[in-house]
Design an enzyme around this catalytic site. Structure first.
Site, short mmCIF file in Angstrom:
data_model
loop_
_atom_site.label_atom_id
_atom_site.label_comp_id
_atom_site.label_asym_id
_atom_site.label_seq_id
_atom_site.Cartn_x
_atom_site.Cartn_y
_atom_site.Cartn_z
CG HIS A 61 -0.23 0.15 2.51
ND1 HIS A 61 0.41 -0.90 3.12
CD2 HIS A 61 -0.03 1.22 3.32
CE1 HIS A 61 0.95 -0.49 4.25
NE2 HIS A 61 0.73 0.81 4.40
CG HIS A 63 -0.23 5.59 4.32
ND1 HIS A 63 -1.40 5.96 4.93
CD2 HIS A 63 -0.03 4.30 4.63
CE1 HIS A 63 -1.88 4.92 5.59
NE2 HIS A 63 -1.07 3.90 5.42
CE1 TYR A 126 -14.19 35.10 11.08
CE2 TYR A 126 -15.44 34.10 9.30
CZ TYR A 126 -14.66 35.13 9.78
OH TYR A 126 -14.37 36.20 8.98
CD GLN A 130 -18.04 37.15 10.92
OE1 GLN A 130 -17.99 38.19 10.31
NE2 GLN A 130 -17.06 36.77 11.74
#
Length: 142
Positions: A61, A63, A126, A130
């Protein structure tokens, strides 16, 4: 702190964690094949303006942690990297072509996860702070 990248009209920080396997999980990524695969993946990423942040090749494999430009979808990145590496490795190593007579060296799927400096909760806070919240998608008063 995030390391931002930029193009002509964009500033971005898009990172993906990809994992993909050899078909049938055959343990073929050893010695010369693994070194050549690393070279091919580096060349492919350089050609597409993809920055390799980290990478690891196991015996069955791969990554990779990649910083990608905004014009490439994860599926396009995988299609390009897996397709190109499979073809070139089988051309260079006859034992791979013999093992994978159907010409498909990689398993059909892959894993893709996004990576970021800011988590979902931070973004939600966030946006929520506002101004007054009317819905999930608000319009600020001026």
């Amino acid at each position: 702190m995030a390391e931002y990248r930029s193009s002509s009209h964009t500033v971005y920080d898009i990172k993906y964690h990809f994992v993909w396997i050899t078909k049938y999980r055959y343990k073929i990524l050893r010695k010369n094949v693994a070194f050549r695969l690393r070279e091919l993946l580096q060349q492919g990423c350089d050609a597409r303006n993809i920055k390799i942040l980290k990478g690891s090749i196991g015996v069955d494999h791969v990554h990779m942690l990649l910083s990608c430009p905004t014009n490439l979808a994860p599926s396009q990145i995988m299609q390009y990297l897996k397709g190109r590496s499979s073809k070139l490795l089988q051309d260079e190593f006859p034992e791979l072509r013999k093992r994978y007579w159907g010409q498909h060296m990689w398993g059909r799927g892959y894993f893709c996860g996004t990576v970021g400096e800011v988590d979902e909760e931070t973004i939600r806070n966030y946006i929520e702070n506002q101004g007054k919240e009317e819905d999930n998608f608000k319009i600020e008063e001026q």
